[in-house]
Write an enzyme that holds these catalytic residues in place. Structure first.
Site, PDB file in Angstrom:
ATOM      1  N   HIS A  65      12.010 -16.272 -22.362  1.00 65.12           N
ATOM      2  CA  HIS A  65      11.552 -15.128 -21.588  1.00 65.12           C
ATOM      3  C   HIS A  65      11.688 -13.848 -22.412  1.00 65.12           C
ATOM      4  O   HIS A  65      12.653 -13.675 -23.159  1.00 65.12           O
ATOM      5  CB  HIS A  65      12.385 -14.967 -20.307  1.00 65.12           C
ATOM      6  CG  HIS A  65      12.370 -16.158 -19.421  1.00 65.12           C
ATOM      7  ND1 HIS A  65      13.417 -17.072 -19.364  1.00 65.12           N
ATOM      8  CD2 HIS A  65      11.431 -16.607 -18.545  1.00 65.12           C
ATOM      9  CE1 HIS A  65      13.123 -18.016 -18.486  1.00 65.12           C
ATOM     10  NE2 HIS A  65      11.922 -17.762 -17.985  1.00 65.12           N
TER      11      HIS A  65
ATOM     12  N   ASP B 115      14.772 -15.976 -26.844  1.00 65.13           N
ATOM     13  CA  ASP B 115      14.759 -16.611 -25.527  1.00 65.13           C
ATOM     14  C   ASP B 115      13.317 -16.914 -25.116  1.00 65.13           C
ATOM     15  O   ASP B 115      12.376 -16.242 -25.557  1.00 65.13           O
ATOM     16  CB  ASP B 115      15.399 -15.650 -24.528  1.00 65.13           C
ATOM     17  CG  ASP B 115      15.706 -16.268 -23.185  1.00 65.13           C
ATOM     18  OD1 ASP B 115      16.868 -16.606 -22.950  1.00 65.13           O
ATOM     19  OD2 ASP B 115      14.777 -16.378 -22.351  1.00 65.13           O
TER      20      ASP B 115
ATOM     21  N   ASP C 222      16.448 -21.716 -23.905  1.00 62.98           N
ATOM     22  CA  ASP C 222      15.498 -22.180 -22.902  1.00 62.98           C
ATOM     23  C   ASP C 222      14.084 -22.312 -23.444  1.00 62.98           C
ATOM     24  O   ASP C 222      13.171 -22.687 -22.701  1.00 62.98           O
ATOM     25  CB  ASP C 222      15.513 -21.286 -21.664  1.00 62.98           C
ATOM     26  CG  ASP C 222      15.564 -19.808 -21.988  1.00 62.98           C
ATOM     27  OD1 ASP C 222      15.490 -19.448 -23.176  1.00 62.98           O
ATOM     28  OD2 ASP C 222      15.686 -19.004 -21.043  1.00 62.98           O
TER      29      ASP C 222
ATOM     30  N   HIS D 131      17.635  -9.242 -19.510  1.00 67.45           N
ATOM     31  CA  HIS D 131      16.738  -8.717 -18.474  1.00 67.45           C
ATOM     32  C   HIS D 131      17.323  -7.492 -17.766  1.00 67.45           C
ATOM     33  O   HIS D 131      16.667  -6.937 -16.868  1.00 67.45           O
ATOM     34  CB  HIS D 131      16.427  -9.785 -17.436  1.00 67.45           C
ATOM     35  CG  HIS D 131      15.670 -10.964 -17.969  1.00 67.45           C
ATOM     36  ND1 HIS D 131      14.511 -10.843 -18.705  1.00 67.45           N
ATOM     37  CD2 HIS D 131      15.924 -12.311 -17.878  1.00 67.45           C
ATOM     38  CE1 HIS D 131      14.087 -12.051 -19.050  1.00 67.45           C
ATOM     39  NE2 HIS D 131      14.915 -12.947 -18.566  1.00 67.45           N
TER      40      HIS D 131
END
Length: 339
Positions: A195, A193, A282, A158
């Site tokens: 995200h 991931d 995740d 990120h």
């Protein structure tokens, strides 16, 4: 499989996490390292200390202004009367405003995307060694290892070139890909991931020498919200070199693997020499973020698909948060990778 980790990566211990307007303990806890290390060792990994390559590989991705901010902001912040223990922005310019501010509060807003990346006394130290961990795994692959695992914590996908966000400060996968590019290799970053890897996308969005792809929960109502949609394909020279495959919330193994097959066909079309796998765990069905529903055996299948392309790979740890299956999910992935 070679694996890398430095104990100083545990020094970062963020406290601030704002979810739905409520302040909560950060899920990005140092104890993640213990669970992940045990999972990697269960798969036969032998950990080495990363080499200190200095700031050169970091600065090839992140501009000097941002690196200086990360190195110095906490010391500056604590000299401000009434300051919090951690640096947390309370203002954000429209990305970006017109002028770079002199003051630390303004600079925090400029360089920090959200409240999920608080900067504490040891954040730079941990992020620095997380990046060196990624570089060390990359150098192992450049030197002939078929694959290497970098237990990067804090994670990185990120983090934009000049902006932290979502627990991330330095973009470890991007640093790895840039180092591979510097060695004359065509790198493809595949992010699995839950995200979207918005920072990684941002770093390479206008470039055609690195292919970036992400399979993730649909960001329409899920972090990072503003990036990760299917129409985002790159710009300028990078048009067509970015691929996003957002999935409906609750998608399990079958849907994830179908999307991954699409990604790998595009990796083939890009003629990549090497993979950088941004490995988030995740996406698991029991992860606290509850975005997707990949099973523990599903991670082995993901690894098998990735390895099936026959490319050397730098495996860079991203998300995956404390829950009973965290270590087992990494073991499953690494066992799947190693056959």
């Amino acid at each position: 499989m070679k694996a890398f980790l430095h104990p100083r990566q545990s020094a970062h211990d963020p406290q601030m996490f704002l979810a739905n307007g409520v302040r909560k303990p950060s899920p990005e806890q140092p104890a993640r390292i213990d669970a992940l290390k045990a999972g990697a060792e269960a798969a036969g990994c032998v950990f080495e200390l990363p080499q200190d390559f200095g700031q050169g590989f970091i600065s090839a991705v992140h501009p000097a202004e941002y690196v200086a901010f990360l190195r110095n902001i906490h010391d500056r912040w604590t000299r401000m009367e009434g300051a919090s223990d951690e640096v947390v922005p309370n203002i954000h310019p429209g990305r970006h405003g017109l002028s770079y501010p002199d003051g630390m509060v303004g600079q925090a807003g400029w360089h920090m995307a959200d409240t999920a990346c608080p900067i504490g006394a040891h954040t730079w130290e941990a992020a620095y060694w997380s990046a060196q961990t990624a570089v060390s795994a990359t150098m192992a692959v450049i030197d002939g290892a078929g694959s290497a695992y970098a237990l990067c914590r804090p994670p990185g996908h990120h983090a934009f070139a000049d902006m932290a966000g979502g627990f991330c400060f330095l973009n470890n996968a991007g640093i790895a890909a840039q180092a591979l590019t510097g060695a004359g290799l065509r790198a493809a970053i595949v992010d699995v991931d839950v995200h979207h890897g918005n920072g990684t996308q941002g770093v390479f969005y206008a470039r055609d020498d690195v292919f970036t792809a992400s399979v993730h929960a649909d960001p329409a109502r899920f972090y990072p919200f503003f990036w990760g949609h299917a129409h985002e394909r790159g710009t300028g020279e990078g048009e067509g070199c970015n691929l996003n495959l957002p999935l409906a919330r609750g998608t399990g193994d079958t849907g994830f693997l179908e999307a991954l097959d699409v990604v790998l066909d595009r990796v083939d079309a890009f003629a990549a020499d090497v993979l950088v796998v941004a490995l988030g765990l995740d996406a698991h069905e029991n992860d606290p973020f509850q975005g997707l529903a990949v099973t523990t055996p599903g991670f082995a299948r993901i690894a098998e698909r990735l390895r099936g392309r026959g490319l050397p790979a730098v495996i860079v740890q991203e998300g995956g948060y404390l829950q009973p299956e965290l270590g087992a999910n990494l073991t499953s992935f690494l066992d799947g990778w190693q056959g």
